[in-house]
Design an enzyme around this catalytic site. Structure first.
Site, short mmCIF file in Angstrom:
data_model
loop_
_atom_site.label_atom_id
_atom_site.label_comp_id
_atom_site.label_asym_id
_atom_site.label_seq_id
_atom_site.Cartn_x
_atom_site.Cartn_y
_atom_site.Cartn_z
CB CYS A 123 -10.23 3.12 15.67
SG CYS A 123 -10.01 2.47 17.33
CB THR A 125 -6.90 0.28 9.45
OG1 THR A 125 -5.74 1.12 9.44
CG2 THR A 125 -6.81 -0.72 8.31
NE ARG A 243 2.07 8.47 7.35
CZ ARG A 243 1.16 9.00 6.55
NH1 ARG A 243 1.34 10.20 6.03
NH2 ARG A 243 0.07 8.32 6.26
CD GLN A 337 24.03 -13.27 6.68
OE1 GLN A 337 22.82 -13.45 6.84
NE2 GLN A 337 24.81 -14.14 6.09
N GLY A 341 24.66 -18.10 12.82
CA GLY A 341 23.52 -18.92 13.27
C GLY A 341 22.93 -18.40 14.57
CD GLU A 364 1.58 5.28 13.10
OE1 GLU A 364 1.68 6.49 12.96
OE2 GLU A 364 1.09 4.76 14.12
NE ARG A 376 -1.61 11.03 -5.06
CZ ARG A 376 -2.38 10.35 -4.23
NH1 ARG A 376 -2.47 10.70 -2.96
NH2 ARG A 376 -3.07 9.32 -4.65
C1 LIG Z 1 0.46 -4.86 13.68
C2 LIG Z 1 -0.38 -3.78 13.06
C3 LIG Z 1 -0.86 -2.74 13.85
C4 LIG Z 1 -1.68 -1.76 13.30
N1 LIG Z 1 -2.19 -0.78 14.11
C5 LIG Z 1 -3.12 0.07 13.61
C6 LIG Z 1 -3.81 0.98 14.49
O1 LIG Z 1 -3.55 1.04 15.70
N2 LIG Z 1 -4.79 1.76 13.97
C7 LIG Z 1 -5.11 1.73 12.64
O2 LIG Z 1 -6.00 2.48 12.25
N3 LIG Z 1 -4.48 0.89 11.78
C8 LIG Z 1 -3.50 0.05 12.24
N4 LIG Z 1 -2.86 -0.84 11.39
C9 LIG Z 1 -3.27 -0.89 10.00
C10 LIG Z 1 -2.21 -0.38 9.02
O3 LIG Z 1 -2.09 1.01 9.10
C11 LIG Z 1 -2.61 -0.90 7.62
O4 LIG Z 1 -2.36 -2.30 7.61
C12 LIG Z 1 -1.86 -0.21 6.50
O5 LIG Z 1 -2.24 1.13 6.39
C13 LIG Z 1 -2.07 -0.91 5.13
O6 LIG Z 1 -3.41 -1.17 4.88
P1 LIG Z 1 -3.85 -2.65 4.42
O7 LIG Z 1 -3.27 -3.60 5.39
O8 LIG Z 1 -5.31 -2.66 4.22
O9 LIG Z 1 -3.11 -2.88 3.04
P2 LIG Z 1 -3.63 -2.44 1.53
O10 LIG Z 1 -4.03 -1.00 1.56
O11 LIG Z 1 -4.63 -3.43 1.07
O12 LIG Z 1 -2.30 -2.59 0.72
C14 LIG Z 1 -1.81 -3.84 0.18
C15 LIG Z 1 -0.52 -3.54 -0.58
O13 LIG Z 1 -0.83 -2.70 -1.71
C16 LIG Z 1 -0.04 -1.51 -1.66
N5 LIG Z 1 -0.83 -0.39 -2.18
C17 LIG Z 1 -2.10 -0.04 -1.86
N6 LIG Z 1 -2.48 1.03 -2.57
C18 LIG Z 1 -1.43 1.37 -3.37
C19 LIG Z 1 -1.18 2.38 -4.33
N7 LIG Z 1 -2.11 3.30 -4.61
N8 LIG Z 1 0.01 2.42 -4.96
C20 LIG Z 1 0.97 1.50 -4.65
N9 LIG Z 1 0.82 0.53 -3.75
C21 LIG Z 1 -0.38 0.46 -3.11
C22 LIG Z 1 0.29 -1.33 -0.18
O14 LIG Z 1 1.44 -0.54 0.00
C23 LIG Z 1 0.50 -2.79 0.25
O15 LIG Z 1 1.79 -3.19 -0.11
C24 LIG Z 1 -2.00 -1.80 11.92
C25 LIG Z 1 -1.48 -2.84 11.12
C26 LIG Z 1 -0.70 -3.82 11.67
C27 LIG Z 1 -0.18 -4.93 10.80
#
Ligand SMILES: Cc1cc2nc3c(=O)[nH]c(=O)nc-3n(C[C@H](O)[C@H](O)[C@H](O)COP(=O)(O)OP(=O)(O)OC[C@H]3O[C@@H](n4cnc5c(N)ncnc54)[C@H](O)[C@@H]3O)c2cc1C
Length: 388
Positions: A123, A125, A243, A337, A341, A364, A376
């Site tokens: 946990c 996010t 990752r 592809q 279909g 991840e 970076r």
């Molecule tokens: C099915 C699923 C399972 C998951 N399981 C887990 C879990 O078990 N545990 C857990 O902790 N989390 C989990 N996650 C969360 C996941 O790790 C996050 O969704 C992910 O890290 C992206 O965060 P966000 O969705 O808030 O997107 P945001 O951070 O809001 O990003 C939105 C967009 O902006 C881009 N972006 C953001 N900042 C920058 C930047 N500085 N430069 C360029 N682009 C940027 C991102 O790449 C993305 O395209 C899960 C998500 C999903 C969908």
């Protein structure tokens, strides 16, 4: 780096393939369709050692390297990328506890996780902290021999069906950033924890994804993992391997899709010839295989760097995750592809693989964040050798 798999790795691959073909592949379409979280099969996976692959043997794990792990996970993912991905998240959380918790906590928790008796969620996010995970706001306040935790987590894999939450919370000031975070082992049914609805997702249907809310959740101070404030570094260390695991799940899905496309090219005839006779499609297949092998080599290089304690392991894990999850998604899309279909019809598994692999480009750490990590590092002075 030796490009040949060892005798042991070949044996792990055989065992994983046999398990995946018997216990996962025949059920994967139904798990997807009916949104079944196959706990019985996860238990069987535990009996095979797959729930603690890179956890030390002394704590009930298999004590394998990341390279060994990748060889196994690829086979599991070829059968069901979604279930394999949950297994890898559980492995990552288990490794974090096994590596950084106190001896007592390790002994109490890890053997149960490594055997698959207990399942773990990771946990990190939060609603307001995704890519910028260091801005998380879930708070853990010390109160005597306890911590009291308040906050919320989103998108948590397995949540509501797992036994343990490995949870990142802020123990420092609100503005302490990455230096003020600590991990906690939290019983999933502790008083004050509630779970949101199972999110309706595009793929990954064989595992639930839920929001977790924490209201005055009291846990023993001894459930903290590592020193106060070390949590972000621990979370990121876990994610290096995580990752590679997710990238490996993409490899497995792409390998399965590619083999199906190859077979289909022999079976399907149009214009009086099998599809395999059309050079445009032969070239497509050649490009798919080339991308897949390149992706696999990057994942194995990342695993090798992590196993050998290379200081550039984080860079290589990020590059491998970005490249492999993008390349393998494209391979699966091309395989779809090539099925015309029929690729779009649920009776064939291509659309399931496509839906399952799509999220690997997002979680991840999104692939944009992978590029950020790589860029970076490259823009630092004197790191030309990092990519040599
Ligand atoms: C099915 C699923 C399972 C998951 N399981 C887990 C879990 O078990 N545990 C857990 O902790 N989390 C989990 N996650 C969360 C996941 O790790 C996050 O969704 C992910 O890290 C992206 O965060 P966000 O969705 O808030 O997107 P945001 O951070 O809001 O990003 C939105 C967009 O902006 C881009 N972006 C953001 N900042 C920058 C930047 N500085 N430069 C360029 N682009 C940027 C991102 O790449 C993305 O395209 C899960 C998500 C999903 C969908």
């Amino acid at each position: 780096m030796d490009f040949n798999l060892t005798e042991d790795q070949l044996a792990f691959r055989e065992a994983a393939r046999a398990f995946a073909e018997k216990s996962m592949a025949p059920h994967a379409a139904r798990w997807d369709d009916e949104h079944v979280f196959p706990k019985d099969v996860l238990k069987e996976a535990g009996e095979m050692g797959f729930m603690g692959m890179y956890t030390p043997e002394a704590l009930g794990g298999m004590g394998l390297s990341r390279l060994d792990t990748s060889v196994i996970v690829e086979e599991l993912a070829a059968a069901c990328p979604s279930t394999a991905a949950f297994i890898t998240i559980h492995n990552m959380a288990t490794w974090m506890v096994a590596s950084f918790a106190s001896d007592d906590l390790k002994q109490e928790i890890v053997p149960k996780l490594a055997s698959g008796e207990w399942l773990a969620s990771y946990c990190l996010t939060e609603p307001g902290a995704g890519s910028d995970a260091a801005s998380l706001r879930t708070k853990a306040v010390r109160d005597g021999d306890s911590y009291v935790i308040n906050g919320s987590k989103v998108f948590i894999s397995g949540a509501g069906s797992t036994d343990i939450l490995v949870l990142m919370a802020r123990t420092g000031d609100p503005d302490s950033g990455s230096k003020g975070i600590s991990p906690f082992v939290t019983p999933a049914d502790a008083d004050g924890i509630s779970y949101g609805k199972n999110e309706e997702k595009m793929g990954w249907h064989s595992q639930p994804t839920r929001m977790v809310s924490l209201e005055n959740v009291r846990i023993p101070a001894s459930n903290r993992v590592g020193n106060e404030g070390d949590g972000f570094a621990i979370a990121m260390k876990g994610l290096d391997g995580g990752r590679l695991n997710i990238a490996t799940c993409s490899l497995g899905g792409a390998q399965a899709a590619l083999l199906r496309a190859r077979n289909y090219m022999h079976e399907r005839e149009q214009f009086g010839k099998p599809l395999a006779a059309f050079q445009a499609l032969q070239f497509k297949l050649a490009d798919m295989a080339t991308s897949l092998v390149a992706a696999r080599q990057m994942v194995r290089l990342g695993a090798f760097k992590l196993d050998s304690g290379d200081p550039e392991a984080t860079l290589h894990c990020a590059m491998a995750k970005r490249f492999a999850t993008d390349a393998c998604f494209d391979v699966v899309n091309d395989a779809l592809q090539l099925h015309g279909g029929y690729g779009y019809i649920r009776e064939y598994p291509l659309e399931r693989y496509l839906r399952d692999l799509r999220v690997h480009q997002i979680l991840e750490g999104t692939n944009e964040i992978m590029r950020l990590i790589v860029a970076r590092r490259l823009l630092d002075d004197g790191v030309a050798e990092a990519i040599q």
